[in-house]
Scaffold this active site. Sequence first.
Site, PDB file in Angstrom:
ATOM      1  N   HIS A  33       0.808  -1.228   0.000  1.00  0.00           N
ATOM      2  CA  HIS A  33       0.000   0.000   0.000  1.00  0.00           C
ATOM      3  C   HIS A  33       0.838   1.274   0.000  1.00  0.00           C
ATOM      4  O   HIS A  33       0.502   2.236  -0.672  1.00  0.00           O
ATOM      5  CB  HIS A  33      -0.990  -0.020   1.164  1.00  0.00           C
ATOM      6  CG  HIS A  33      -0.361  -0.347   2.470  1.00  0.00           C
ATOM      7  ND1 HIS A  33       0.280   0.590   3.202  1.00  0.00           N
ATOM      8  CD2 HIS A  33      -0.249  -1.510   3.143  1.00  0.00           C
ATOM      9  CE1 HIS A  33       0.758   0.017   4.293  1.00  0.00           C
ATOM     10  NE2 HIS A  33       0.455  -1.262   4.281  1.00  0.00           N
ATOM     11  N   CYS A  57      -3.774  -2.822 -15.422  1.00  0.00           N
ATOM     12  CA  CYS A  57      -3.832  -1.744 -14.429  1.00  0.00           C
ATOM     13  C   CYS A  57      -2.925  -2.035 -13.239  1.00  0.00           C
ATOM     14  O   CYS A  57      -2.948  -1.306 -12.255  1.00  0.00           O
ATOM     15  CB  CYS A  57      -5.270  -1.501 -13.964  1.00  0.00           C
ATOM     16  SG  CYS A  57      -6.007  -2.927 -13.158  1.00  0.00           S
TER      17      CYS A  57
HETATM   18  C1  PEP Z   1      -3.301  -5.586  -9.135  1.00  0.00           C
HETATM   19  O1  PEP Z   1      -3.424  -6.530  -8.367  1.00  0.00           O
HETATM   20  O2  PEP Z   1      -2.434  -5.540 -10.037  1.00  0.00           O
HETATM   21  C2  PEP Z   1      -4.186  -4.430  -9.020  1.00  0.00           C
HETATM   22  C3  PEP Z   1      -4.178  -3.467  -9.908  1.00  0.00           C
HETATM   23  O3  PEP Z   1      -4.984  -4.361  -7.937  1.00  0.00           O
HETATM   24  P1  PEP Z   1      -4.448  -3.980  -6.465  1.00  0.00           P
HETATM   25  O4  PEP Z   1      -3.012  -3.545  -6.574  1.00  0.00           O
HETATM   26  O5  PEP Z   1      -5.332  -2.912  -5.980  1.00  0.00           O
HETATM   27  O6  PEP Z   1      -4.604  -5.279  -5.744  1.00  0.00           O
END
Ligand code: PEP
Length: 577
Positions: free
Chosen positions: A199, A500
């Site tokens: 995070h 993403c």
């Molecule tokens: C991912 O897992 O690549 C993603 C974009 O979602 P998060 O990082 O929020 O788990």
Amino acid sequence: MSIVTIPPTVSGVGVGRSAAIAPLALVRPAPVIPSGARRLTAASDIAQRSDTAQAIAAAEKALAEVAGEFAERAAAAPGALGEVLLATAGMAADPELADLARARIENGQGPAAAVDDAVAEVMAMLTAAGGLFAERSTDLRSVRDHAVARILGLPAPGLPELRERSVVCAVDLSPADTAALDLEKVAALVTESGGPTGHTAIIARQLGIPCVVRATGATGIPEGTLVAVDAANGTITAHPDRALVETVRHRAQTERLLAEDTAPGATADGHPVPLLANVGTPHEIEQLDPATVEGIGLFRTEVLFLDSATAPSRDRQAPQYARALAATNGSKTVIRTLDAGADKPLAFAAQDDEDNPALGVRGYRLVRTQPQLLEEQLAALGATVRALEPERRPDVWVMAPMISTPAEARTFARLARAHGIRTVGVMIEVPAAALQAAAILDEVDFVSIGTNDLAQYTMATDRLRGELTDLLDPWQPAVLALVAATARAATAVRKPVGVCGESASDPLMALALTGMGVTSLSMSAPALPAVRHALRHHSLARCVSIAEAVLTAQSADEARNAARALADGEVVERLGL
Ligand code: PEP
Ligand code: MG
């Protein structure tokens, strides 16, 4: 007198490519009460030199001082933060808390342990009362930490009050710690733990703040030392020399120049690759420059509720989505339903007894235990979209995280469509979903590849732990193979396949992904200029060659080197790839 030796350079894992120079501000961890100080009769300092009355006085003094300190900070803090600090001051000054601590000391507990337990008791009472009381209960934790530190004679724990732009350095930062930072004054973030897709890293990327995680030993650098944080090299250098200062300055200048190009994302021969932004709040959307961002590729809605103790109702959610959609100026917006659990803990969706939360009930899987969460969110989203004037209605896409099977994709699509969502998709972040991409694409309108989790699950490597960063690398051949398989499945049925995950922000990876057939790239906004620049200097055919080369590599390094070797030399040099 002890002489502190500062290691000239501490290394870790860099997040993003930028760099900064500023004095170090240390975030001190919560104090730990030594077992010898838990009882008055034990050989603790206080026990040796004081009686019960002195211990009570120490506890009361600490609580009163903490109340004063928070009240002072409240007076200086703006708006909501000031209110929270004032409420916390009130809790520290509450005579009931002091009474509970006093009773414990009279029963033989040391003052630090008495305050610790008294706070725990009050927190439990507030949590049981629910609602707003429950939300306030976590604020008491900082009362506990500050009071215990005072009693034990330790420096104040937690985030320092930043008086100037500083490099904030901690063993670890919780999502709440990071949210409480005065970001205007944060020049860079450094943590000793955490992984490159954890995070802290995500927030740093989002804000374009240089960040280095896994920087073991960084908290040993004394407070106030001038340090250079170089995310591209993953280093923190104390007392940077003139050459390093010059490098950092040059990097910032290149970044500024790249940011001047705001044309839509496309290869040199005009193959469009829309460049989208990853966001977590409506405020972040409002901060984006519409000229540089072609839409939102990932709205992490769980970020809105990180500090909610109770599940948000549809009425509480809808205004947030309305504000977000109003800020998108009608452009494509991919909203992800709540991805609670594991690295994104939400109090109201917590599963008590999971040994492996990343493999447990997280993301879409919460539909099994708390179906109303998804129901309320889809209802809020559907109602928000319907309430907008048709001509002002943005192109809203809604997707679910952590889908593992075509059946899950089908159920999600049915639920979302029942609420009037027109464009429904799922994230591909579990290897099983990548392997079943064709069947999943039969159920939905689009997929978006989350390479952060896809790497975590493919390589069986916790994304929050940095020791195994080499395995978590999205250039790992197994991860690339799953991304390519997903892109192939989507290309075959002409459905959009975005990426993403954080890997989309790596300019070399962006070229490889484009060559694999990925149709859009979403990343934290500060990463967009370098990716745009890389795309603009490579034809689609060159991207395809890069993709073919990386897919035959035997290791992550080999794959990255293959991409670098085939990329334009000047771009590699300019972007420091
Ligand atoms: C991912 O897992 O690549 C993603 C974009 O979602 P998060 O990082 O929020 O788990
Ligand atoms: Mg994910």
